[in-house]
Motif scaffolding. Structure first.
Motif, PDB file in Angstrom:
ATOM      1  N   LYS A 155     -33.023 -13.566 -37.081  1.00  0.00           N
ATOM      2  CA  LYS A 155     -31.794 -12.866 -37.473  1.00  0.00           C
ATOM      3  C   LYS A 155     -30.664 -13.874 -37.373  1.00  0.00           C
ATOM      4  N   PHE A 160     -31.484 -19.352 -46.740  1.00  0.00           N
ATOM      5  CA  PHE A 160     -30.586 -18.283 -46.296  1.00  0.00           C
ATOM      6  C   PHE A 160     -29.141 -18.771 -46.305  1.00  0.00           C
ATOM      7  N   PRO A 184     -29.167 -13.366 -48.498  1.00  0.00           N
ATOM      8  CA  PRO A 184     -29.132 -12.597 -47.251  1.00  0.00           C
ATOM      9  C   PRO A 184     -30.494 -12.396 -46.609  1.00  0.00           C
ATOM     10  N   SER A 185     -31.572 -12.530 -47.399  1.00  0.00           N
ATOM     11  CA  SER A 185     -32.923 -12.297 -46.860  1.00  0.00           C
ATOM     12  C   SER A 185     -33.897 -13.203 -47.592  1.00  0.00           C
ATOM     13  N   ILE A 205     -33.033 -13.167 -41.995  1.00  0.00           N
ATOM     14  CA  ILE A 205     -32.160 -12.053 -42.390  1.00  0.00           C
ATOM     15  C   ILE A 205     -30.781 -12.377 -41.817  1.00  0.00           C
ATOM     16  N   ALA A 222     -32.176 -14.999 -53.659  1.00  0.00           N
ATOM     17  CA  ALA A 222     -32.885 -15.209 -52.402  1.00  0.00           C
ATOM     18  C   ALA A 222     -34.033 -16.148 -52.645  1.00  0.00           C
ATOM     19  N   PRO A 270     -33.772 -10.103 -52.807  1.00  0.00           N
ATOM     20  CA  PRO A 270     -32.629  -9.622 -52.018  1.00  0.00           C
ATOM     21  C   PRO A 270     -32.682  -8.124 -51.719  1.00  0.00           C
ATOM     22  N   TYR A 328     -33.166  -6.831 -48.236  1.00  0.00           N
ATOM     23  CA  TYR A 328     -32.082  -6.844 -47.259  1.00  0.00           C
ATOM     24  C   TYR A 328     -31.733  -5.392 -46.905  1.00  0.00           C
ATOM     25  N   ILE A 354     -28.272  -3.936 -48.231  1.00  0.00           N
ATOM     26  CA  ILE A 354     -27.877  -4.501 -49.524  1.00  0.00           C
ATOM     27  C   ILE A 354     -26.722  -3.717 -50.169  1.00  0.00           C
TER      28      ILE A 354
END
Ligand code: SF4
Length: 331
Positions: free
Chosen positions: A3, A16, A30-31, A57, A85, A89, A92, A95
Motif C-alpha cells: 500500500k 505505480f 493507482p493499482s 495500490i 496502469a 485501473p 483500484y 476508482i
C-alpha cells in the motif's frame, strides 16, 4: 501487496504513482493489479504473471496531494489525467472517488481511463460517468468470444458483455468511448476491420477519435505469443492509412488529436551513470528487484540478490532516467 502512502514517492516507478512525459497529460497509476493474463501483455500482469513479486495500490489522498503539487508546477489550465496502469485501473477499490476528486480540481479538464473492461458493470459505468470521467479507452482486441478468451488468457472473460457495455457507453453516457485494440499480427488481423466497423456502428468517438489501434510490441518482461513477430512501424502505419480511406475514419493519431501538447517536464533529479545513495524500503515490482528512495524519487534497483536490507542505505548507479522513471543497479 504494497500500500503506497506517505514516505514512498509517487514519481520514479513505472508500476505505480504518476508519470510525466513532459506534456499537459499526467498518467496516474493507482493499482498494478489485473484480473486478466493477456497472452501479449507488455507488463506481465495478472494471475499468470511470471516475473512479478509485488503489486501496488496507492492511497487516494496521497495521490491527490501529488497531483495538486504537479498541477501547480505545470501551471496550465487544461491539464489532462489519464488513469492507466501496469494492470487494470478498475482494480483500484476507490476508482470512482479518484475520478470524482480529480474532476473537482479546477485545472483538470479531461480525465480518461484505460481498461480491457473485464471488471465493468452498468453501475460502475454510471458512477464513473457521474463522477466526471471524460473518456473510456476500452481495449477490445477481437469480436470473437473464443479468441477473446484465448487472448485474455482467461477462460471466464466475457467479451459479449464488454461489447454490450461499449454500446451502452456510446448510446447513454456523457463520457466518450475510444476503442483501443492491440493488433497482434497473424492472430487478430481480420478483427481489425471488424472492430473499426463496430466502433463506427455504435457511435464511439463523439468528441475524440473513435479508435486507437495499438501495435503489438515485445517488451523485456512482457508476454510473447508463440510465433508472433511484431510488424514494422512502416507496415503498421501504411495499413492504418489504407483502412482510413476504406472506412473513412481517423486511425493515424497524433497527441494534438487529444489536445495534448508539450509543457515543462518535472526536473530530472538523477543523471544516467550517476552514483547515488538510496534507502531500501522493500521488495520491488519484479523478482530480484528492490525499491529504493532518494531525493523524493523512487528507484527500482534491479539485479539485486537476496532479501532487501530494509532501512539501510545502498550505493546505486542510475542506468535509466527517462521521464523521471529511475532504474538503477547496485554499485
Ligand atoms: S494487457 Fe492489460 S488487461 Fe491484459 S493482462 Fe495486461 S494489464 Fe491486464
Amino acid at each position: 501487496m504494497l500500500k503506497v502512502s506517505d514516505d514512498i514517492p509517487l514519481i520514479g516507478h513505472v508500476a505505480f504513482g504518476i508519470i510525466d512525459r513532459g506534456t499537459n497529460l499526467l498518467q496516474l497509476r493507482p493499482s498494478s493489479l489485473c484480473p486478466l493474463s493477456c497472452i501479449f501483455c507488455s507488463v506481465d500482469a495478472g494471475p499468470k504473471s511470471r516475473f512479478r513479486r509485488t503489486e501496488f495500490i496507492v492511497d487516494l489522498d496521497y495521490m491527490l496531494e501529488y497531483v495538486k503539487i504537479i498541477a501547480e508546477y505545470k501551471a496550465v489550465k487544461d491539464l489532462q489525467i489519464h488513469i492507466d496502469a501496469a494492470g487494470d485501473p478498475l482494480t483500484y477499490p476507490r476508482i470512482v472517488d479518484l475520478i470524482f476528486c480529480l474532476s473537482e480540481l479546477k485545472n483538470i479538464k479531461v480525465i480518461s481511463l484505460e481498461t480491457h473492461g473485464a471488471l465493468l458493470n452498468y453501475k460502475l459505468l454510471d458512477e464513473m460517468d457521474e463522477a466526471g470521467l471524460s473518456r473510456l479507452n476500452l481495449s477490445i482486441d477481437t469480436l470473437d468470444p473464443q479468441l477473446a478468451k484465448y487472448l485474455s488468457g482467461s477462460k471466464w472473460f466475457d467479451l459479449p458483455k464488454v461489447l454490450e457495455f461499449a454500446e451502452y457507453i456510446a448510446e447513454n453516457l456523457k463520457m466518450d468511448l475510444l476503442i483501443a485494440p492491440v493488433w497482434i499480427p497473424g492472430v487478430n488481423d481480420e478483427d481489425m476491420p471488424r472492430i473499426i466497423k463496430f466502433a463506427k456502428k455504435i457511435g464511439a468517438g463523439k468528441k475524440w477519435p473513435p479508435l486507437g489501434i495499438q501495435k503489438y510490441e515485445v517488451h523485456r518482461y512482457g508476454r510473447k505469443p508463440k510465433g508472433v513477430k511484431p510488424m514494422t512501424w512502416y507496415k503498421f502505419y501504411q495499413t492504418l492509412k489504407k483502412w482510413e480511406k476504406a472506412y473513412n475514419v481517423k486511425l493515424v493519431l497524433n497527441p494534438r488529436d487529444f489536445g495534448i501538447y508539450k509543457v515543462k517536464p518535472l526536473p530530472l533529479i538523477f543523471k544516467k551513470g550517476q552514483k547515488i545513495s538510496a534507502k531500501v524500503i522493500g521488495w520491488g515490482w519484479h523478482k530480484n528487484e528492490w525499491l529504493g528512495v532518494a531525493k523524493d524519487r523512487i528507484v527500482a534497483i534491479i539485479g539485486a540478490k537476496g532479501e532487501p536490507p530494509v532501512g539501510s542505505k545502498v550505493k546505486v548507479e542510475i542506468v535509466r532516467n527517462k521521464n523521471n522513471i529511475y532504474v538503477g543497479v547496485l554499485g
